[in-house]
Design an enzyme around this catalytic site. Structure first.
Site, short mmCIF file in Angstrom:
data_model
loop_
_atom_site.label_atom_id
_atom_site.label_comp_id
_atom_site.label_asym_id
_atom_site.label_seq_id
_atom_site.Cartn_x
_atom_site.Cartn_y
_atom_site.Cartn_z
N HIS A 123 -0.20 4.87 7.13
CA HIS A 123 0.39 5.42 5.92
C HIS A 123 0.77 6.89 6.11
CE1 HIS A 123 -2.45 2.16 4.76
NE2 HIS A 123 -1.38 1.75 4.10
N ASP A 141 -3.14 8.17 8.31
CA ASP A 141 -4.20 7.38 8.94
C ASP A 141 -3.70 6.44 10.03
OD1 ASP A 141 -2.87 5.52 7.44
OD2 ASP A 141 -4.52 5.09 6.07
N SER A 192 0.81 -1.22 0.00
CA SER A 192 0.00 0.00 0.00
C SER A 192 0.84 1.27 0.00
CB SER A 192 -0.94 0.01 1.21
OG SER A 192 -0.21 -0.08 2.42
#
Length: 387
Positions: free
Chosen positions: A355, A352, A41
């Site tokens: 990340h 968040d 991610s």
């Protein structure tokens, strides 16, 4: 005195020639026609959003002003890499709508790991392991060649959408994967031999890089894993702990020491593997990028660099052990909570809790692209000439 001067000149002359040669060498920019990226991610530009559930606001709010499949408020490090090399943003390989792969493709997918995991997608796992990403690349390369052959016969016209067959050998291959493997190993630290697990993870990585080398890849830009113990969502300040952490549990930045130590062990073994591959493949260029140090430098100097405390989380609700992630709603202690964003994401390192924000990604990209954290110390624009 004359003899001494001659002796000094004699000793320094080879060094002078090597410096001049290095200056001339580094002035030659690489002519990369494409980028092929592999990762999780931290560099996913839309794979998981296309495959499963799309992102929702406030993801993407800062730069794109809408969700675009990135786990951030804006651009990722891979976006800044693409911009730095003069390319458009990379399209996710499986994102079929409005995409162009003329300058490369992104095979990275959120939650991806180097090794196969037993978890399902709904348990936080992913089908897009590093092995699958490499297999997707192999298919992409083979089908691209087929389309170009058909185009030469006047059957199709795909030249404007795909790399040329010769571009694959000249492209740069970028990697940012391993963080989720370390996280899985941390969760099993009491039941598994973490040293053996980390060695196995690195062996899996090496096997896939060798596969890519066999497919003709020659320039590799390999990020090590970041300080996972510094991810705010794991810090005691955001968790309900009945006891105060003991001495040595946290470092001076509030990061969890043993988790960062596992990341450091992975990074050390990864670097050794990169060095070994250089010997085995002398015609390839393999650059090892110390993302851990770059990210930790930002965390250590957050206030001086204009950021809030590194434990701060811009988007989400993380209090008293409750974790409501960015953009979600829930009833907590009888009250409806919406995990909204902070007023100014540019002041936060963490978007968040897991990340990074666009501002932090931009700061880190500026530090790594010039080669300051690379071995050998070459900028990305010169990384095809490491050997």
């Amino acid at each position: 005195m004359g003899f001494l001067v001659q002796f000094v000149v004699f000793m320094l002359f080879p060094w002078f020639l090597s410096v001049r040669a290095e200056e001339n060498y580094s002035s030659q920019h690489c002519d990369f026609p494409a980028i092929f990226n592999f990762g999780d991610s931290n560099s996913d530009t839309g794979c998981m959003a296309a495959a499963f559930y799309p992102e929702v606001l406030p993801y993407g709010e800062t730069f794109f002003h809408e969700p675009v499949g990135r786990a951030s408020d804006g651009r990722l490090i891979i976006d800044f890499i693409a911009q730095h090399l003069g390319f458009p943003f990379l399209s996710a390989y499986i994102n079929s709508i409005g995409t162009s792969y003329r300058h490369g493709a992104n095979f990275a997918a959120g939650s991806s790991t180097i090794r196969r995991q037993k978890r399902t997608v709904f348990e936080g796992g992913t089908p897009f392991t590093f092995e699958i990403q490499v297999a997707q690349f192999n298919q992409f390369k083979a089908r691209t060649r087929k389309f170009f052959n058909q185009d030469a016969q006047g059957k199709n016209s795909f030249r404007g959408h795909f790399p040329r067959p010769e571009d694959f050998a000249k492209a740069i291959y970028t990697f940012d994967i391993g963080q989720n493997d370390i996280a899985a190993a941390i969760n099993k630290v009491d039941t598994e031999d973490s040293h053996a697990v980390i060695s196995d993870i690195v062996d899996y990585f090496e096997n896939q890089v060798q596969t890519l080398l066999g497919l003709g890849a020659r320039t590799f830009w390999i990020h090590n894993t970041g300080p996972i113990g510094c991810l705010p969502v794991a810090m005691p300040v955001h968790n309900a702990m009945n006891t105060t952490p003991g001495a040595g549990y946290l470092d001076q930045n509030g990061c969890i020491n043993y988790q960062n130590d596992m990341a450091r062990e992975f990074n050390k073994k990864l670097k050794n593997t990169v060095v070994k591959l250089r010997v085995q493949f002398p015609d390839a260029s393999l650059i090892y990028v110390d993302m851990f140090s770059a990210k930790y430098e930002l965390i250590s100097n957050a206030n001086k660099e204009g950021f809030v405390d590194p434990s701060g989380i811009c988007c989400g609700y993380h209090q008293d052990g409750y974790h409501l992630y960015c953009g979600n709603k829930a009833i907590i202690n009888g009250k409806e909570i919406f995990a909204d964003t902070c007023d100014d994401p540019s002041k936060y390192i963490s978007w968040d809790g897991v990340h990074y924000t666009e501002a932090a990604n931009h700061w880190i990209a500026n530090r790594i692209l010039n080669g300051s954290f690379s071995d050998p110390p070459l900028s990305i624009a010169h990384s095809c000439r490491a050997q």
